[in-house]
Motif scaffolding. Structure first.
Motif, mmCIF file in Angstrom:
data_model
loop_
_atom_site.group_PDB
_atom_site.id
_atom_site.type_symbol
_atom_site.label_atom_id
_atom_site.label_comp_id
_atom_site.label_asym_id
_atom_site.label_seq_id
_atom_site.Cartn_x
_atom_site.Cartn_y
_atom_site.Cartn_z
ATOM 1 N N GLN A 130 0.824 -1.201 0.000
ATOM 2 C CA GLN A 130 0.000 0.000 0.000
ATOM 3 C C GLN A 130 0.864 1.258 0.000
ATOM 4 O O GLN A 130 0.511 2.257 -0.632
ATOM 5 N N ARG A 131 2.007 1.220 0.689
ATOM 6 C CA ARG A 131 2.923 2.365 0.671
ATOM 7 C C ARG A 131 3.417 2.633 -0.747
ATOM 8 O O ARG A 131 3.538 3.788 -1.161
ATOM 9 N N ILE A 132 3.713 1.562 -1.477
ATOM 10 C CA ILE A 132 4.164 1.716 -2.865
ATOM 11 C C ILE A 132 3.045 2.314 -3.717
ATOM 12 O O ILE A 132 3.271 3.254 -4.486
ATOM 13 N N GLU A 133 1.838 1.794 -3.562
ATOM 14 C CA GLU A 133 0.701 2.309 -4.341
ATOM 15 C C GLU A 133 0.443 3.778 -4.040
ATOM 16 O O GLU A 133 0.179 4.566 -4.954
ATOM 17 N N ARG A 134 0.511 4.151 -2.763
ATOM 18 C CA ARG A 134 0.302 5.557 -2.405
ATOM 19 C C ARG A 134 1.414 6.437 -2.962
ATOM 20 O O ARG A 134 1.171 7.578 -3.367
ATOM 21 N N GLY A 135 2.631 5.918 -3.006
ATOM 22 C CA GLY A 135 3.742 6.673 -3.576
ATOM 23 C C GLY A 135 3.560 6.924 -5.058
ATOM 24 O O GLY A 135 3.855 8.015 -5.554
ATOM 25 N N VAL A 136 3.057 5.928 -5.768
ATOM 26 C CA VAL A 136 2.791 6.103 -7.202
ATOM 27 C C VAL A 136 1.652 7.100 -7.392
ATOM 28 O O VAL A 136 1.733 7.991 -8.246
ATOM 29 N N ALA A 137 0.613 6.977 -6.589
ATOM 30 C CA ALA A 137 -0.548 7.873 -6.724
ATOM 31 C C ALA A 137 -0.178 9.319 -6.426
ATOM 32 O O ALA A 137 -0.671 10.241 -7.092
ATOM 33 N N SER A 138 0.698 9.541 -5.470
ATOM 34 C CA SER A 138 1.075 10.910 -5.114
ATOM 35 C C SER A 138 2.157 11.463 -6.032
ATOM 36 O O SER A 138 2.399 12.662 -6.044
ATOM 37 N N GLY A 139 2.815 10.599 -6.773
ATOM 38 C CA GLY A 139 3.875 11.046 -7.661
ATOM 39 C C GLY A 139 5.252 11.005 -7.022
ATOM 40 O O GLY A 139 6.244 11.343 -7.655
ATOM 41 N N SER A 140 5.344 10.606 -5.757
ATOM 42 C CA SER A 140 6.650 10.553 -5.104
ATOM 43 C C SER A 140 7.467 9.350 -5.553
ATOM 44 O O SER A 140 8.672 9.293 -5.298
ATOM 45 N N LEU A 141 6.832 8.392 -6.232
ATOM 46 C CA LEU A 141 7.538 7.266 -6.839
ATOM 47 C C LEU A 141 7.304 7.295 -8.342
ATOM 48 O O LEU A 141 6.178 7.471 -8.791
ATOM 49 N N THR A 142 8.371 7.101 -9.088
ATOM 50 C CA THR A 142 8.229 6.989 -10.534
ATOM 51 C C THR A 142 7.810 5.561 -10.856
ATOM 52 O O THR A 142 7.884 4.667 -10.005
ATOM 53 N N ALA A 143 7.398 5.328 -12.075
ATOM 54 C CA ALA A 143 6.986 3.984 -12.490
ATOM 55 C C ALA A 143 8.156 3.010 -12.379
ATOM 56 O O ALA A 143 7.980 1.860 -11.969
ATOM 57 N N ARG A 144 9.337 3.472 -12.724
ATOM 58 C CA ARG A 144 10.520 2.604 -12.650
ATOM 59 C C ARG A 144 10.851 2.231 -11.211
ATOM 60 O O ARG A 144 11.159 1.077 -10.913
ATOM 61 N N GLU A 145 10.787 3.208 -10.311
ATOM 62 C CA GLU A 145 11.031 2.931 -8.898
ATOM 63 C C GLU A 145 9.990 1.958 -8.355
ATOM 64 O O GLU A 145 10.329 1.015 -7.631
ATOM 65 N N ALA A 146 8.720 2.186 -8.703
ATOM 66 C CA ALA A 146 7.650 1.312 -8.222
ATOM 67 C C ALA A 146 7.841 -0.106 -8.733
ATOM 68 O O ALA A 146 7.649 -1.077 -7.982
ATOM 69 N N SER A 147 8.250 -0.246 -9.978
ATOM 70 C CA SER A 147 8.486 -1.569 -10.543
ATOM 71 C C SER A 147 9.602 -2.295 -9.784
ATOM 72 O O SER A 147 9.489 -3.478 -9.459
ATOM 73 N N ARG A 148 10.663 -1.574 -9.502
ATOM 74 C CA ARG A 148 11.778 -2.152 -8.763
ATOM 75 C C ARG A 148 11.344 -2.555 -7.345
ATOM 76 O O ARG A 148 11.707 -3.628 -6.856
ATOM 77 N N LEU A 149 10.553 -1.713 -6.706
ATOM 78 C CA LEU A 149 10.078 -2.024 -5.355
ATOM 79 C C LEU A 149 9.117 -3.211 -5.364
ATOM 80 O O LEU A 149 9.129 -4.018 -4.428
#
Length: 117
Positions: free
Chosen positions: A36-55
């Motif tokens: 959920q932290r990863i999903e919220r990071g993607v939704a807020s823009g604090s994570l890029t798609a590449r970072e989210a994929s790696r996580l």
């Protein structure tokens, strides 16, 4: 008669089947929280798609460690410690990636850098 015996057998066997799977509720809940932290990071823009994929790949690694620990039917203290250590590492990675200077606020797949003046 035959179906009643089958039903009675199932009623007796279901609790035993539930006990056969080793319970790791704390690990499961923490895994869910991190996803959920990863999903919220993607939704807020604090994570890029590449970072989210790696996580997400890191989360899959933790899930694989958990599955291997559960495979024999018993999660030992050493296996549980390894699971917690893997989750600690993953949690630190999530925090580090969410708070770095790479953002994707407009969700276009490009890194948006905050300009300091």
């Amino acid at each position: 008669m035959k179906t009643s015996r089958l039903a009675a057998g199932l009623v007796l066997a279901l609790p035993l089947l539930a006990l056969a799977q080793p319970a790791t509720p704390g690990v499961d809940q923490r895994q869910l929280n991190q996803e959920q932290r990863i999903e919220r990071g993607v939704a807020s823009g604090s994570l890029t798609a590449r970072e989210a994929s790696r996580l997400e790949r890191g989360q899959q690694h933790v899930a694989n460690v958990e599955n291997r620990a559960r495979a024999d039917g018993v999660v030992t203290a050493r296996e549980r410690a390894r699971l917690h250590q893997a989750q600690d590492v993953q949690s630190a990675r999530i925090a580090r990636q969410k708070h770095d200077r790479q953002h994707d606020f407009n969700h276009n797949g490009r890194v948006d850098r905050v300009h300091r003046r």
